[in-house]
Motif scaffolding. Sequence first.
Motif, short mmCIF file in Angstrom:
data_model
loop_
_atom_site.label_atom_id
_atom_site.label_comp_id
_atom_site.label_asym_id
_atom_site.label_seq_id
_atom_site.Cartn_x
_atom_site.Cartn_y
_atom_site.Cartn_z
N SER A 1 0.78 -1.21 0.00
CA SER A 1 0.03 0.11 -0.07
C SER A 1 0.81 1.17 -0.08
O SER A 1 0.19 2.19 -0.38
CB SER A 1 -0.96 -0.08 1.35
N ARG A 2 2.13 1.18 0.33
CA ARG A 2 2.90 2.29 0.53
C ARG A 2 2.73 3.17 1.71
O ARG A 2 3.05 4.30 1.88
CB ARG A 2 3.20 3.26 -0.81
N TYR A 3 1.93 2.54 2.43
CA TYR A 3 1.40 3.40 3.87
C TYR A 3 2.53 3.54 4.74
O TYR A 3 3.50 2.61 4.99
CB TYR A 3 0.45 2.61 4.62
N LEU A 4 2.89 4.56 5.07
CA LEU A 4 4.13 5.02 6.09
C LEU A 4 3.89 5.24 7.49
O LEU A 4 2.83 5.68 7.67
CB LEU A 4 4.62 6.48 5.30
N ARG A 5 4.84 4.90 8.26
CA ARG A 5 4.95 5.03 9.51
C ARG A 5 6.32 5.60 10.03
O ARG A 5 7.16 5.30 9.45
CB ARG A 5 4.79 4.10 10.48
N LEU A 6 6.46 6.85 10.66
CA LEU A 6 7.60 7.43 11.01
C LEU A 6 7.97 6.99 12.37
O LEU A 6 6.99 7.17 13.17
CB LEU A 6 7.68 8.86 10.90
N ILE A 7 9.28 6.92 12.90
CA ILE A 7 9.71 6.51 14.04
C ILE A 7 10.49 7.73 14.69
O ILE A 7 11.40 7.96 14.10
CB ILE A 7 10.49 5.23 14.26
N ARG B 1 0.48 13.74 5.26
CA ARG B 1 0.38 14.24 3.85
C ARG B 1 0.55 12.90 2.75
O ARG B 1 0.16 12.90 1.71
CB ARG B 1 1.41 15.23 3.82
N LEU B 2 1.57 12.26 3.13
CA LEU B 2 1.96 11.30 2.20
C LEU B 2 1.27 10.12 1.99
O LEU B 2 0.91 9.67 0.96
CB LEU B 2 3.42 10.72 2.51
N ASN B 3 0.44 9.74 3.33
CA ASN B 3 -0.53 8.48 3.15
C ASN B 3 -1.95 8.95 2.67
O ASN B 3 -2.59 8.18 2.08
CB ASN B 3 -0.82 8.00 4.75
N ASN B 4 -2.17 10.37 2.35
CA ASN B 4 -3.41 10.48 1.80
C ASN B 4 -3.15 11.40 0.30
O ASN B 4 -4.10 11.70 -0.11
CB ASN B 4 -4.12 11.57 2.64
N ARG B 5 -1.92 11.20 -0.35
CA ARG B 5 -1.77 11.64 -1.54
C ARG B 5 -1.91 10.68 -2.67
O ARG B 5 -1.57 9.45 -2.29
CB ARG B 5 -0.27 12.22 -1.59
N PRO B 6 -2.77 10.82 -4.03
CA PRO B 6 -2.80 9.68 -4.85
C PRO B 6 -1.36 9.42 -5.26
O PRO B 6 -0.47 10.15 -5.53
CB PRO B 6 -3.58 10.41 -5.77
N ARG B 7 -0.99 8.01 -5.71
CA ARG B 7 0.06 7.51 -5.82
C ARG B 7 -0.30 6.86 -7.37
O ARG B 7 -1.03 5.86 -7.43
CB ARG B 7 0.65 6.37 -5.22
N LYS B 8 0.73 7.08 -8.23
CA LYS B 8 0.61 6.37 -9.60
C LYS B 8 0.68 4.99 -9.55
O LYS B 8 -0.05 4.48 -10.14
CB LYS B 8 1.61 6.94 -10.59
N LEU C 1 -0.35 3.18 -7.32
CA LEU C 1 -1.62 2.51 -6.85
C LEU C 1 -2.91 2.74 -7.54
O LEU C 1 -3.98 2.82 -7.09
CB LEU C 1 -1.70 3.06 -5.34
N GLY C 2 -2.60 3.22 -8.73
CA GLY C 2 -3.94 3.53 -9.67
C GLY C 2 -4.53 4.82 -9.19
O GLY C 2 -5.91 5.10 -9.28
N ALA D 1 -3.35 5.54 2.17
CA ALA D 1 -4.46 5.24 3.26
C ALA D 1 -5.55 4.31 2.72
O ALA D 1 -5.91 3.26 3.41
CB ALA D 1 -4.50 6.38 3.87
N GLU D 2 -5.98 4.56 1.76
CA GLU D 2 -7.26 3.86 0.88
C GLU D 2 -6.82 2.32 1.09
O GLU D 2 -7.78 1.52 1.23
CB GLU D 2 -7.86 4.49 -0.04
#
Length: 389
Positions: free
Chosen positions: A262-268, A365-372, A374-375, A380-381
Motif C-alpha cells: 500500500s506504500r502506507y508510511l509510519r515514522l519513528i 500528507r504522504l498517506n493521503n496523496r494519490p500514487r501512480k 496504486l492506480g 491510506a485507502e
Amino acid sequence: MAVRGPKRRLELESEYWRLILAGVGTVEACKQVGIGRKTGYRWRAENGGLPPARLTESARSARYLSLLERQRIATLRGQGLGVREIARRLGRAPSTISRELQRNTSAHDRTYDGDLAHARARQRMRRPRRGRVLQDAELRAQIQARLEQEWSPEQIAAHLRRCFPDRPHWHLCHETIYQAIYHGGRGGLSRRLTAKLRTGRALRRRRRRSDQRRIRFVAPAVLIEHRPPIVEQRVRVGDWEGDLITGRLNQSAIGTLVDRTSRYLRLIPLPTGHAAVNVRDGLLAAFADIPEDARWTLTWDQGAEMALHHQVAPLFREGVFFAHPASPWQRGTNENTNGLLRQYFPKGTDLSRHGIEDLRTVEQRLNNRPRKSLGWLSPAEVFASGLPS
C-alpha cells in the motif's frame, strides 16, 4: 568582418543551448562558446533551466520540414510532379506536402519557393503562444492549490483527468505543468512554487545517481532470499520495509517504515539518538497500534541500529529479514519513500528538532496523496482496504 550585436548574442546562446542539450555541463559549455560563467548561469536562470523556444535548426524535431526538404519540394514541384509522388520521394505523408504547398504557394504566379517558405515557417515558429495554464484562471487555481499541498505535477495531471472528465481541455500532461512553473510568469505559475516540488530546485537539472553507502552488518540474522516468496507479489498488506534517514553528521535520525503493497508510511521519532536500543523501542511503539493481521514481515538493511532485531522479531508472524550489503534496490519501496521524505527532512539538517506532531503531519500528507503505482488511490485507502473486515 565578425558579426556583432544582438545577432551574435543569439548565435552564442543557441550554441550554448545545443551543448547543454547534448549533455555538456554549464561551465564547460561556457568555455566552449567563449562566454563567462555568469552569463551562462543567467541564461539558464532566465529560462528556469529549460531551453528557449527559439532554437537552431539542428535542435528542432524531425517532424518539421527542414530547409533541404523544402528546397527539394520546390525542385520536384517545378518538374511537374504531384503531391503523392513528392511525398513518396521525401518519405513524408501526402497531407504534410499538401498543407505545405497550400500555405506557401504564391497566389501571383502559383510557384513555390523553398527558401522563402522556410523563412516564413521559422517566423511563425517564433510567435509566442499563450499556454493553457496562462489562459485559464480556474485551471491555474486548481494546479496552484495542489502544488501548495506538495503534490507532484504527475499527481496533479492524474487528478485533473479523474475529477474533471467533462473538461478535456484541462487534461494536461505533467510536463506542461513543469513548463508552467519553470517558465515563471510566461508559463502562468509563479517560480516560487518550485520550492513546493520534491526536489525544491529553482532550475531543472539532469538526473544523476547518488552515491551508494555500504553499511556493515553487525548482527546475525535471516537474509532476504529466505523471505517468503509471497512478499514479492505485493498481494497483502503487512510486509514492511524499514530504514533510517539521518541528519547532519549522522547525529540525528528518523526511522521510516513503509508497507510494500500500500506504500502506507509510519515514522519513528528518535529524539535521543539511533542506537540499537532506541530503534528497538521505537519499532515496538510504532507497531503497537498496527493490527496483527498487518504485521507479516519486516525487511531492513544490515545496519548497527538493528543489532537487537531478535527482540523485535516476535512482532511479525514470519519474522525479520535483512537485505544484502550495498543493495538498496532490495528495499526499493523504502528507498523511494525516503527520497520523498527528504522534501520535508532535508539532508544536512538537525532532524531531532522535528517533534512527534511534525512527523504525524508528514505521515498524513504522504498517506493521503494519490500514487501512480496504486492506480491514483492513496496509501491510506489501499492499506485500509487490505485489512480484514
